[in-house]
Design a protein around this motif. Structure first.
Motif, PDB file in Angstrom:
ATOM      1  N   ILE A  13     -13.727  11.878  -0.538  1.00  0.00           N
ATOM      2  CA  ILE A  13     -13.087  10.874  -1.397  1.00  0.00           C
ATOM      3  C   ILE A  13     -13.363  11.193  -2.869  1.00  0.00           C
ATOM      4  O   ILE A  13     -12.450  11.177  -3.701  1.00  0.00           O
ATOM      5  N   LEU A  14     -14.607  11.517  -3.190  1.00  0.00           N
ATOM      6  CA  LEU A  14     -14.958  11.851  -4.577  1.00  0.00           C
ATOM      7  C   LEU A  14     -14.259  13.128  -5.036  1.00  0.00           C
ATOM      8  O   LEU A  14     -13.738  13.193  -6.156  1.00  0.00           O
ATOM      9  N   ALA A  17     -10.612  12.265  -5.595  1.00  0.00           N
ATOM     10  CA  ALA A  17     -10.444  11.409  -6.774  1.00  0.00           C
ATOM     11  C   ALA A  17     -10.577  12.214  -8.059  1.00  0.00           C
ATOM     12  O   ALA A  17      -9.806  12.027  -9.003  1.00  0.00           O
ATOM     13  N   ASP A  42     -10.971   7.402 -11.576  1.00  0.00           N
ATOM     14  CA  ASP A  42     -12.162   6.649 -11.191  1.00  0.00           C
ATOM     15  C   ASP A  42     -11.863   5.924  -9.887  1.00  0.00           C
ATOM     16  O   ASP A  42     -10.710   5.604  -9.590  1.00  0.00           O
ATOM     17  N   LEU A  43     -12.894   5.637  -9.121  1.00  0.00           N
ATOM     18  CA  LEU A  43     -12.700   4.920  -7.863  1.00  0.00           C
ATOM     19  C   LEU A  43     -12.736   3.406  -8.046  1.00  0.00           C
ATOM     20  O   LEU A  43     -12.211   2.672  -7.209  1.00  0.00           O
ATOM     21  N   GLN A  46      -9.846   1.074  -7.015  1.00  0.00           N
ATOM     22  CA  GLN A  46      -8.956   1.745  -6.062  1.00  0.00           C
ATOM     23  C   GLN A  46      -9.142   1.112  -4.682  1.00  0.00           C
ATOM     24  O   GLN A  46     -10.138   0.447  -4.414  1.00  0.00           O
ATOM     25  N   LEU A  48      -9.534   1.635  -0.626  1.00  0.00           N
ATOM     26  CA  LEU A  48      -9.874   2.512   0.495  1.00  0.00           C
ATOM     27  C   LEU A  48      -9.418   1.837   1.773  1.00  0.00           C
ATOM     28  O   LEU A  48      -9.788   0.689   2.040  1.00  0.00           O
ATOM     29  N   LEU A  64     -20.243   3.675  -0.503  1.00  0.00           N
ATOM     30  CA  LEU A  64     -19.248   3.522  -1.567  1.00  0.00           C
ATOM     31  C   LEU A  64     -19.367   2.206  -2.336  1.00  0.00           C
ATOM     32  O   LEU A  64     -18.623   1.976  -3.293  1.00  0.00           O
ATOM     33  N   PHE A  67     -19.142   1.965  -6.135  1.00  0.00           N
ATOM     34  CA  PHE A  67     -17.869   2.349  -6.738  1.00  0.00           C
ATOM     35  C   PHE A  67     -16.873   1.191  -6.814  1.00  0.00           C
ATOM     36  O   PHE A  67     -15.784   1.352  -7.342  1.00  0.00           O
ATOM     37  N   MET A  69     -14.832  -0.335  -4.823  1.00  0.00           N
ATOM     38  CA  MET A  69     -13.494  -0.168  -4.269  1.00  0.00           C
ATOM     39  C   MET A  69     -13.131  -1.380  -3.414  1.00  0.00           C
ATOM     40  O   MET A  69     -14.003  -2.004  -2.806  1.00  0.00           O
ATOM     41  N   TYR A 102      -6.663   5.720  -0.717  1.00  0.00           N
ATOM     42  CA  TYR A 102      -7.356   6.685   0.144  1.00  0.00           C
ATOM     43  C   TYR A 102      -7.361   6.106   1.545  1.00  0.00           C
ATOM     44  O   TYR A 102      -7.728   4.957   1.737  1.00  0.00           O
TER      45      TYR A 102
END
Length: 170
Positions: A13-14, A17, A42-43, A46, A48, A64, A67, A69, A102
């Motif tokens: 994922i990173l 991204a 940036d996450l 975002q 997921l 995560l 982050f 998300m 994602y």
């Protein structure tokens, strides 16, 4: 393998991204003028989408967390209270595929999941979405995934497992 598989999904994922492959190509070619186009995203904020909620998925969600998300999940076995306690929104597969930036696949391989991600499912995803598979190779119709990538139906994919292993060099 719970933590190591979740860590691999997080790494993918990173890398997607931050557009790591494109950044590497830019650096190796010396084409620094392309840097602004490959800095990545940036996450934070975002979405997921996780298909299948088991030990590995819960560990990925934990990893995560910093982050920030939004996490959507499609699971046949998750209890709504458990999902709500982890700020995970249980949704239909259709909603997950349409809304996610994602999509990370974490379901088991069975007769009902073989070829689960196919042309129809990739067609529902955003053009800007990335797909991650650390589950089992045969859960994905590899021809449909290849076509979705080649036609730019989805932005990118990170694959840890394949239908046939080892894969053919081509």
């Amino acid at each position: 393998l719970t933590h190591s598989t979740a860590s691999a999904a997080m790494l993918f994922i990173l890398a997607l991204a931050k557009r790591l492959p494109a950044q590497e190509r830019m650096a190796r070619s010396g084409n620094w003028g392309a840097q602004a186009r490959v800095t990545g995203d940036d996450l934070v904020g975002q979405t997921l989408g996780i298909v299948g909620l088991g030990r590995i998925s819960w560990e990925l969600i934990r990893l995560l967390e910093p982050f920030e998300m939004r996490v959507l999940a499609y699971s046949r076995h998750c209890r709504p209270r458990e999902a709500a306690a982890h700020k995970v929104e249980l949704v239909s597969l259709h909603t997950l595929l349409r809304a996610s930036d994602y999509v990370s696949l974490h379901c088991e391989l069975s007769d009902s999941t073989r070829g689960f991600m196919g042309e129809r499912e990739f067609g529902l995803m955003k053009r800007s979405a990335s797909f991650i598979n650390t589950a089992r190779g045969p859960v994905v119709d590899e021809k449909a995934l290849t076509e979705a990538l080649a036609s730019k139906r989805i932005r990118a994919a990170a694959i840890d497992v394949f239908e046939q292993e080892p894969t053919a060099p081509d």
